[in-house]
Design an enzyme around this catalytic site. Sequence first.
Site, short mmCIF file in Angstrom:
data_model
loop_
_atom_site.label_atom_id
_atom_site.label_comp_id
_atom_site.label_asym_id
_atom_site.label_seq_id
_atom_site.Cartn_x
_atom_site.Cartn_y
_atom_site.Cartn_z
N ILE A 112 -22.34 -11.83 -8.77
CA ILE A 112 -22.86 -11.70 -10.13
C ILE A 112 -23.95 -12.76 -10.33
O ILE A 112 -23.68 -13.95 -10.24
CB ILE A 112 -21.73 -11.86 -11.16
CG1 ILE A 112 -20.83 -10.62 -11.12
CG2 ILE A 112 -22.28 -12.10 -12.55
CD1 ILE A 112 -19.73 -10.60 -12.16
N CYS A 113 -25.14 -12.29 -10.59
CA CYS A 113 -26.30 -13.17 -10.84
C CYS A 113 -26.40 -14.23 -9.75
O CYS A 113 -26.50 -13.91 -8.57
CB CYS A 113 -26.19 -13.76 -12.25
SG CYS A 113 -27.64 -14.71 -12.73
N GLN A 114 -26.33 -15.51 -10.13
CA GLN A 114 -26.45 -16.58 -9.13
C GLN A 114 -25.33 -16.48 -8.09
O GLN A 114 -25.50 -16.90 -6.94
CB GLN A 114 -26.40 -17.95 -9.83
CG GLN A 114 -26.62 -19.12 -8.91
CD GLN A 114 -26.03 -20.41 -9.47
OE1 GLN A 114 -25.05 -20.39 -10.22
NE2 GLN A 114 -26.64 -21.53 -9.14
N GLY A 118 -24.51 -13.90 -6.70
CA GLY A 118 -25.06 -13.03 -5.66
C GLY A 118 -25.92 -13.81 -4.68
O GLY A 118 -25.96 -13.50 -3.48
N THR A 178 -25.41 -7.88 -7.96
CA THR A 178 -25.81 -7.41 -9.29
C THR A 178 -26.71 -8.47 -9.92
O THR A 178 -26.34 -9.64 -9.99
CB THR A 178 -24.59 -7.18 -10.19
OG1 THR A 178 -23.77 -8.34 -10.18
CG2 THR A 178 -23.77 -5.99 -9.72
#
Lengths: 368, 362
Positions: free
Chosen positions: A151-153, A155, A175
């Site tokens: 999720i975001c960072q 990822g 994502t």
Amino acid sequence: MSFPIQIQPSDVAHEINEINRKLTQGIENLNRLKDADVDIGSTPKDVLYEVDRLKLYHYKPLAEPNKIMKTPLLIVMPLINGYEVADLQPDRSLVRNLLHEGVDVHLLNWGYPKPADKYLTVDDYIEGYLDDCVDVVLDHHGVEKLTMFGICQGGTLSTTYCCLHPDKIANLVLTVSPIDFHAYQWTKEQPHVGLMFNLASGADIDTMVEAVGNIPADQLNISFLMAAPFNLAIGKYTDLIDSLDDKNALLNFLRMEKWLFGGPAAAGEAYRQFVKEFMHGNKLVKGELVLGGRKVDMKNLTMPILSIYAERDHLVPPACTIGMKKYLDNKDYTELCIKTGHIGIYTGGASQKILAPAVGKWLRERGA
Amino acid sequence: MDPTEQIGAAMTSWTDAQKRLLEGWMSMLNKAGELSAATPESGDWLSKGTEAIGRSTSEAGRELVDKLLSSQNAITHATDFFLKAWKVVAPSLEAGTDWRTDFQTFANQWSEQTRAALERSSAMVTDLTELTRSLGKDWPSAILPWLGFMEKSSLTGHLGEAVLGGSANLTRLLAMEAELFPFLSGLAEMPRAGLTREKNAKLLRLMDAVVDIRRTNLKFQVAMAQGMTRAVEATIDRLAELKSKGEKITSVRDLMKLWFTTADGTLSHVFNSPEFLAIQDAMTTANNAYRIRQRAVLEDVYQTLDIPTRSEIDDAYKIIHDLKRELRALKKALHARGTELATQPVKSIARSTGGRGQSKKG
């Protein structure tokens, strides 16, 4: 009359009385709420592993036992956000939706760094904590590989981990994750897009970390608010007056507020390293990143990859997410665009019916 | 109705209604918090009222009440400012003549007033008396006597002389009046030529940092004020567009929406301009540098008082961190070699102990 402001004194009086009435009633509603009403991250779960500030959750299944996938999935959160964005409330929960898809969901909650954690580096997070959690999940299920979901960072961290340990990863799902930090150039036409990258571009990170140790969550929040200061700091509270008398709408708002303003600080050294090496240096895609004495090579990303981005993402421009593909040597790379924003991809109403089903389908197609 | 009169009437209505609104809140807050003596004019009524009314609600609820009331307060100020600007340009706009000249005059006056106010409130201090008074707000009482002596010593000579160890008054500080301030006696026994000069140099650097903060903060505030001026101008532009289309705004909240949306669009450009970013970075760095230099001075005092300093605690944190890392590497190596830990897989330790407080690799 062509004069554009036609606000009559009597209308003003009426309008302000109406605001007063709604506000009074709304505050009375607020007064009846208890902390337990504003619950976030409430999907039932066990703590599978716990060390320092970190907790590894294993969620209880919501699908029939024969429909549960064999390959466990581990959600990796960003270091700078609370994990509850993945499980904000029952009807807005990525975790819950994945469980309904038959995914065996685990989530890594990094926790809240304290001053003693200021020396934690990205290396510690990836080669230490994350690798520990992967081993615990694999051992718990008696399998050789898992699906990693960033999720975001989270990822970015996941991608880095997968470069170093491809043997433990069956699939990688990203994502709204920044990978190629220099893929998007800020433009005057869309000034709010990529604003955070722009704000960090000239910051003296060394002095900041030396001064404050861990970077306070409030300092990070200001960067988010700078995208639209009037609307985010004032306007949304004014608009809320209209729905203060609707308990459900009020609770939805409060849960989001609780998550937004309840995030963790960022461990100082990890923040310094992330800004300098990932954001400024773009070393991940350049092949210049070294962790634990090992070079991080994106050519090792041979597992199937699903990269999901938000069309209206102003925090992580889509180009920075999907820009990763040109650095891959991977035929099983898929992209999915969802018409929403950076946070809306997890908490937005429409996304609830798109994100998890798409991930579930993609995983099943790959024998997860 | 003449546009100016109309705006004037709207402003009066807004002010009257705002007063009633505040009175309504006040009544509610007084009831909730039994703040019978509080009035909107008493500075802390809002926070007291917020605290009182939120006493029984959730934490998120309390924070929301605070933001709700603050946002109304901010709207009141924003409306007031915006309507003042609008009142200035309305006649020209209505007459179809150039309103930008009127606006520029208003903006210049406002900008000048803002700058003057900021300069007054954050005067560029070179005078030690004011500086010590200012520093005293943030500093623990332990260091104030030292600063007091510094102030006194500067009255009889050059500031640089006072802080660099050359004046008689500073000598009094470090030696002769130690009995008055026992915690300073340690300072008096230090070798003058080395440590004293070093400590005073730290103080000088701190003073430089204070001046830097004020200088960069003023620049930042001026840049913000210029950004706000541009935002108002853009909103008036937007209103002129509405006028040309025959559209109208009929409520204060619609006017606010127009103002917020247009202002945000303008400020996005301002906040991302290289000039603004440079100013913001300079201010942030100045604030951080101040914290670092303040710590350096305070640590001298703490060392004299035998109190552990932040640097010493940081050293301990670093040692613990490095040891944990080393332990993790050792466990990893042992595990890889199939020795003792491999026969009792560390992967299982977390589970066998309920997973609490155990780390496979430290």
